[in-house]
Write an enzyme that holds these catalytic residues in place. Structure first.
Site, short mmCIF file in Angstrom:
data_model
loop_
_atom_site.label_atom_id
_atom_site.label_comp_id
_atom_site.label_asym_id
_atom_site.label_seq_id
_atom_site.Cartn_x
_atom_site.Cartn_y
_atom_site.Cartn_z
CE LYS A 77 -3.56 1.46 2.72
NZ LYS A 77 -4.67 1.49 3.97
CB SER A 152 -7.94 3.71 2.72
OG SER A 152 -7.29 3.17 3.58
CB SER A 176 -8.01 0.84 5.00
OG SER A 176 -8.53 1.89 6.03
#
Length: 455
Positions: A77, A152, A176
């Protein structure tokens, strides 16, 4: 798009046995990522660096080194430091930032033989429930490009779901890395706070909530990645030793809470799907009773959200005052709100967070494992922060996120595994929660449940 056909465990076994090698495996992953550019799940690649890292893994294999993740391609990420890579947090403030060193989790993954093949999209500062940014635009759902995978960690989750890689690493401060996997039909694990060392990396707006979170198609791959990354490190004062797996997984006391004891809306397809899943598990011998946690008065996400807003304001308020336009408008509103909170209001959110943690801990003294929905709805149009309606009622922009944040505030481990889909084939997930520090027991229970649901 070519789908991945092997698990992380399978790839590592093949590389170790010489049936393939890390360089060829990395080249194949890079080709899949290139072919899937329109998905916008992977926002940065560095083929030369990736292939050099893969060649180093092949050298280690030839030297006789045993590595549990030998040659496994991984997407990380865009808010986790990977040495030498551009890592931006999805923010124009960090558009040119190059990580000076690996986060401890990435250092450990590489030691285990994993090869970073790309950086996965995140919303700005990982602070939205959809994955879009001014730097990179929106990430699309692998099953329908008009929909969002959630956020996210939408980029890492979509990369796994689309078969680009078998393993991705996200973060989770409020769901997330559980909600996006639920929306795209893969598995996401939020470890106990401290189970995997955090940092070095960017300053966090979440104050003791965010964790490194592996995402994969199978619980066994999640467990493999967790074992590679977990364990105390003196560089992280919050890192901790995690208990071994309970000996009697089959005898765990399991509760099912259809709405986590909250007055929230759930789509019928999700509610019915979860109830059917629980019935199936009960029919094959799991001891499951319906029981809800009891929350303190006023326990809602609204009561604890000032912590996120204030954290963003503390880190980025000065830059916001100079030029609000540099921020995602939704994040800008959070920063502006954070600048307006009084110290007493932020302290009140800390009190609310502690009360939630205490209530969750009390519930889990009586039960070993809790089953809940991961999400109350399936994916929605990527132009919206959330669906317009959930359960036949108008939904707030955070109505899709109701079942995950309390877990973070209680610092508990939780995993989302696929358990159903709507008539269009859009997935939803089953969230499984355990006591803090019981990560291995949770993974054992999740493996058993996954096995039973696949029969």
């Amino acid at each position: 798009m070519t789908k991945l056909v092997n698990s992380a465990r399978g790839i590592a076994a093949d590389v170790a046995a010489g049936r393939t090698n890390a360089v060829e495996t990395a080249k194949a992953a890079l080709a899949r990522i290139e072919a899937a550019k329109a998905l916008n799940a992977v926002v940065t690649v560095d083929p030369a660096r990736t292939l050099a890292d893969a060649a180093a893994v092949d050298d280690r294999v030839r030297a006789g080194e045993t590595m549990p993740l030998a040659g496994v391609p991984v997407v990380v990420k865009d808010n986790i430091w990977v040495a030498g890579w551009r890592v931006t947090q999805g923010s124009r403030l960090f558009a040119d930032f190059v990580a000076p060193e690996d986060a401890m989790a990435i250092e450990r993954l590489r030691r285990a033989g994993a090869v970073v093949v790309g950086i996965g999209a995140t919303s700005e500062f990982a602070c939205k429930g959809v994955t879009t940014s001014q730097l990179y635009g929106p990430t699309h759902h692998p099953l329908d490009p008009a929909l969002t995978p959630g956020g996210s960690s939408g980029g890492p989750a979509a990369a796994v779901a689309a078969g680009l890689v078998p393993l991705a690493i996200g973060t989770d401060a409020g769901g997330s890395s559980r909600r996006p996997p639920a929306h795209v039909g893969v598995t996401g694990f939020k470890p106990s706070y401290g189970a995997i060392p955090y940092g070095p990396g960017f300053a966090e707006p979440f104050f003791g909530l965010s964790v490194i979170a592996p995402i994969a198609s199978e619980v066994a791959d999640i467990a493999l990645a967790f074992e590679a990354m977990a364990g105390a490190d003196p560089r992280d004062p919050d890192s901790a030793v995690i208990a071994p797996q309970a000996e009697n997984i089959a005898g765990l006391r399991i509760a099912f809470s259809p709405r986590l004891g909250l007055d929230v809306a759930v789509d019928d397809i999700v509610a019915d799907g979860l109830a059917s899943t629980v019935d199936r598990l009960s029919a094959v011998g799991l001891r499951i009773m319906q029981r809800d946690p009891v929350w303190p008065a006023g326990a809602t996400e609204d009561a604890i959200m000032p912590l996120q807003h204030a954290g963003l304001a503390a880190l980025h308020g000065d830059a916001f005052r100079k030029d609000p336009s540099i921020f995602d408008p939704d994040v800008a509103r959070q920063i502006e709100r954070g600048l307006s909170w009084s110290g007493a209001e932020v302290a009140g959110a800390l009190v609310a967070s502690a009360a939630v943690a205490s209530a969750f801990a009390a519930f889990l003294t009586e039960m070993d494992v809790l089953l809940t929905p991961t999400v109350p709805c399936v994916a929605w149009p990527l132009t919206q922060l959330g669906p317009d309606m959930i359960g036949g009622k108008p939904a707030s922009p955070r109505g899709h996120a109701v079942f995950t944040p309390f877990v973070n505030h209680a610092r508990l481990p939780a995993i989302s595994i696929p358990c159903g889909a709507d008539p269009r084939g859009l997935p939803f997930g089953l969230q499984i929660i355990a006591r803090r520090g019981q990560d291995r027991t949770l993974l054992g229970a999740a493996q058993r449940i996954e096995d039973l649901l696949r029969k």
